[in-house]
Scaffold this motif. Structure first.
Motif, PDB file in Angstrom:
ATOM      1  N   PHE A   1      33.438   1.571   9.487  1.00 32.82           N
ATOM      2  CA  PHE A   1      34.667   1.300  10.240  1.00 32.82           C
ATOM      3  C   PHE A   1      35.924   1.397   9.385  1.00 32.82           C
ATOM      4  O   PHE A   1      37.000   1.650   9.893  1.00 32.82           O
ATOM      5  CB  PHE A   1      34.601  -0.083  10.912  1.00 32.82           C
ATOM      6  CG  PHE A   1      33.766  -0.091  12.143  1.00 32.82           C
ATOM      7  CD1 PHE A   1      34.255   0.430  13.330  1.00 32.82           C
ATOM      8  CD2 PHE A   1      32.474  -0.578  12.118  1.00 32.82           C
ATOM      9  CE1 PHE A   1      33.474   0.447  14.484  1.00 32.82           C
ATOM     10  CE2 PHE A   1      31.683  -0.565  13.251  1.00 32.82           C
ATOM     11  CZ  PHE A   1      32.184  -0.056  14.440  1.00 32.82           C
ATOM     12  N   ARG A   2      35.790   1.204   8.082  1.00 31.78           N
ATOM     13  CA  ARG A   2      36.972   1.279   7.231  1.00 31.78           C
ATOM     14  C   ARG A   2      37.044   2.572   6.420  1.00 31.78           C
ATOM     15  O   ARG A   2      37.930   2.745   5.588  1.00 31.78           O
ATOM     16  CB  ARG A   2      37.066   0.055   6.322  1.00 31.78           C
ATOM     17  CG  ARG A   2      35.924  -0.197   5.414  1.00 31.78           C
ATOM     18  CD  ARG A   2      36.036  -1.557   4.718  1.00 31.78           C
ATOM     19  NE  ARG A   2      34.988  -1.702   3.736  1.00 31.78           N
ATOM     20  CZ  ARG A   2      35.030  -1.199   2.499  1.00 31.78           C
ATOM     21  NH1 ARG A   2      36.082  -0.540   2.099  1.00 31.78           N
ATOM     22  NH2 ARG A   2      34.020  -1.375   1.679  1.00 31.78           N
ATOM     23  N   LEU A   3      36.166   3.494   6.706  1.00 27.13           N
ATOM     24  CA  LEU A   3      36.154   4.771   6.005  1.00 27.13           C
ATOM     25  C   LEU A   3      37.496   5.487   6.122  1.00 27.13           C
ATOM     26  O   LEU A   3      38.050   5.944   5.129  1.00 27.13           O
ATOM     27  CB  LEU A   3      35.030   5.659   6.539  1.00 27.13           C
ATOM     28  CG  LEU A   3      34.904   7.032   5.887  1.00 27.13           C
ATOM     29  CD1 LEU A   3      34.456   6.884   4.435  1.00 27.13           C
ATOM     30  CD2 LEU A   3      33.916   7.893   6.652  1.00 27.13           C
ATOM     31  N   GLU A   4      38.033   5.580   7.307  1.00 30.85           N
ATOM     32  CA  GLU A   4      39.314   6.273   7.510  1.00 30.85           C
ATOM     33  C   GLU A   4      40.427   5.602   6.714  1.00 30.85           C
ATOM     34  O   GLU A   4      41.162   6.247   5.975  1.00 30.85           O
ATOM     35  CB  GLU A   4      39.678   6.311   8.994  1.00 30.85           C
ATOM     36  CG  GLU A   4      41.043   6.906   9.299  1.00 30.85           C
ATOM     37  CD  GLU A   4      41.138   8.392   8.930  1.00 30.85           C
ATOM     38  OE1 GLU A   4      42.195   8.799   8.420  1.00 30.85           O
ATOM     39  OE2 GLU A   4      40.168   9.132   9.135  1.00 30.85           O
ATOM     40  N   ARG A   5      40.561   4.291   6.851  1.00 29.55           N
ATOM     41  CA  ARG A   5      41.640   3.552   6.207  1.00 29.55           C
ATOM     42  C   ARG A   5      41.521   3.543   4.671  1.00 29.55           C
ATOM     43  O   ARG A   5      42.486   3.789   3.962  1.00 29.55           O
ATOM     44  CB  ARG A   5      41.673   2.110   6.709  1.00 29.55           C
ATOM     45  CG  ARG A   5      42.799   1.279   6.109  1.00 29.55           C
ATOM     46  CD  ARG A   5      42.638  -0.201   6.361  1.00 29.55           C
ATOM     47  NE  ARG A   5      41.580  -0.701   5.462  1.00 29.55           N
ATOM     48  CZ  ARG A   5      41.006  -1.882   5.618  1.00 29.55           C
ATOM     49  NH1 ARG A   5      41.310  -2.653   6.615  1.00 29.55           N
ATOM     50  NH2 ARG A   5      40.064  -2.271   4.775  1.00 29.55           N
ATOM     51  N   ASP A   6      40.313   3.270   4.173  1.00 30.80           N
ATOM     52  CA  ASP A   6      40.135   3.032   2.736  1.00 30.80           C
ATOM     53  C   ASP A   6      39.779   4.276   1.925  1.00 30.80           C
ATOM     54  O   ASP A   6      39.899   4.248   0.711  1.00 30.80           O
ATOM     55  CB  ASP A   6      39.051   1.978   2.526  1.00 30.80           C
ATOM     56  CG  ASP A   6      39.444   0.612   3.075  1.00 30.80           C
ATOM     57  OD1 ASP A   6      40.624   0.440   3.439  1.00 30.80           O
ATOM     58  OD2 ASP A   6      38.587  -0.266   3.135  1.00 30.80           O
ATOM     59  N   VAL A   7      39.352   5.335   2.598  1.00 32.00           N
ATOM     60  CA  VAL A   7      38.919   6.517   1.856  1.00 32.00           C
ATOM     61  C   VAL A   7      39.669   7.767   2.302  1.00 32.00           C
ATOM     62  O   VAL A   7      40.384   8.393   1.532  1.00 32.00           O
ATOM     63  CB  VAL A   7      37.391   6.734   2.001  1.00 32.00           C
ATOM     64  CG1 VAL A   7      36.965   8.014   1.309  1.00 32.00           C
ATOM     65  CG2 VAL A   7      36.620   5.541   1.445  1.00 32.00           C
ATOM     66  N   LEU A   8      39.499   8.144   3.549  1.00 33.52           N
ATOM     67  CA  LEU A   8      40.022   9.416   4.016  1.00 33.52           C
ATOM     68  C   LEU A   8      41.544   9.494   4.015  1.00 33.52           C
ATOM     69  O   LEU A   8      42.115  10.540   3.781  1.00 33.52           O
ATOM     70  CB  LEU A   8      39.475   9.735   5.413  1.00 33.52           C
ATOM     71  CG  LEU A   8      37.947   9.815   5.492  1.00 33.52           C
ATOM     72  CD1 LEU A   8      37.512  10.081   6.925  1.00 33.52           C
ATOM     73  CD2 LEU A   8      37.406  10.870   4.551  1.00 33.52           C
ATOM     74  N   SER A   9      42.208   8.369   4.246  1.00 41.08           N
ATOM     75  CA  SER A   9      43.675   8.365   4.251  1.00 41.08           C
ATOM     76  C   SER A   9      44.252   8.192   2.843  1.00 41.08           C
ATOM     77  O   SER A   9      45.469   8.127   2.674  1.00 41.08           O
ATOM     78  CB  SER A   9      44.197   7.251   5.163  1.00 41.08           C
ATOM     79  OG  SER A   9      43.895   5.987   4.600  1.00 41.08           O
ATOM     80  N   GLY A  10      43.383   8.111   1.852  1.00 39.08           N
ATOM     81  CA  GLY A  10      43.833   7.980   0.465  1.00 39.08           C
ATOM     82  C   GLY A  10      44.070   6.543   0.051  1.00 39.08           C
ATOM     83  O   GLY A  10      44.633   6.295  -1.002  1.00 39.08           O
ATOM     84  N   GLY A  11      43.615   5.584   0.852  1.00 45.88           N
ATOM     85  CA  GLY A  11      43.788   4.168   0.514  1.00 45.88           C
ATOM     86  C   GLY A  11      43.060   3.794  -0.737  1.00 45.88           C
ATOM     87  O   GLY A  11      42.088   4.404  -1.134  1.00 45.88           O
ATOM     88  N   ARG A  12      43.508   2.766  -1.396  1.00 41.33           N
ATOM     89  CA  ARG A  12      42.877   2.307  -2.635  1.00 41.33           C
ATOM     90  C   ARG A  12      42.632   0.813  -2.543  1.00 41.33           C
ATOM     91  O   ARG A  12      43.381   0.045  -2.203  1.00 41.33           O
ATOM     92  CB  ARG A  12      43.772   2.602  -3.828  1.00 41.33           C
ATOM     93  CG  ARG A  12      44.224   4.024  -3.830  1.00 41.33           C
ATOM     94  CD  ARG A  12      44.061   4.634  -5.224  1.00 41.33           C
ATOM     95  NE  ARG A  12      44.623   5.942  -5.254  1.00 41.33           N
ATOM     96  CZ  ARG A  12      43.952   7.036  -4.913  1.00 41.33           C
ATOM     97  NH1 ARG A  12      42.734   6.980  -4.514  1.00 41.33           N
ATOM     98  NH2 ARG A  12      44.513   8.212  -4.993  1.00 41.33           N
TER      99      ARG A  12
END
Length: 117
Positions: free
Chosen positions: A106-117
């Motif tokens: 569920f947090r893949l988009e926010r924490d990984v794909l969007s460049g989140g750190r």
């Protein structure tokens, strides 16, 4: 003697090719028939990219063991830098304690794909 060495090399190469043909495709084991999973490459592709010096992004996504400052999210980058000294890596540690793989999905988009750190 030289002819014997070439014959031996040919036998070894033939055996390696035979073993490669017998080995199952690991991508089938990962993705199977799941239409939601797309395997984009394999470790050989990763190695080729890293050895070329092209920017290679590596993400660790998981729970507390991933988040830990001395866990595998620290060991993997160290190993990769040692194995591929000329590579340009960008590492993202997306580990958050007390989470599971479902939470990670569920947090893949926010924490990984969007460049989140």
């Amino acid at each position: 003697m030289l002819l014997g060495i070439f014959a031996l090399i040919g036998q070894v190469e033939a055996k390696e090719q035979e073993q490669e043909q017998e080995a199952p495709d690991p991508r089938a084991q990962i993705a199977g028939d799941n239409p939601r999973v797309k395997v984009r490459g394999d470790f050989h592709r990763f190695c080729t990219r890293a050895e070329s010096g092209e920017l290679t992004r590596v993400v660790t996504l998981g729970g507390s063991i991933t988040e830990a400052p001395h866990g595998h999210s620290k060991q993997v980058p160290n190993w990769l830098k040692q194995r591929f000294p000329n590579a340009k890596f960008e590492f993202t540690n997306a580990g958050i304690a007390s989470t599971c793989s479902t939470t990670g999905a569920f947090r893949l988009e926010r924490d990984v794909l969007s460049g989140g750190r």
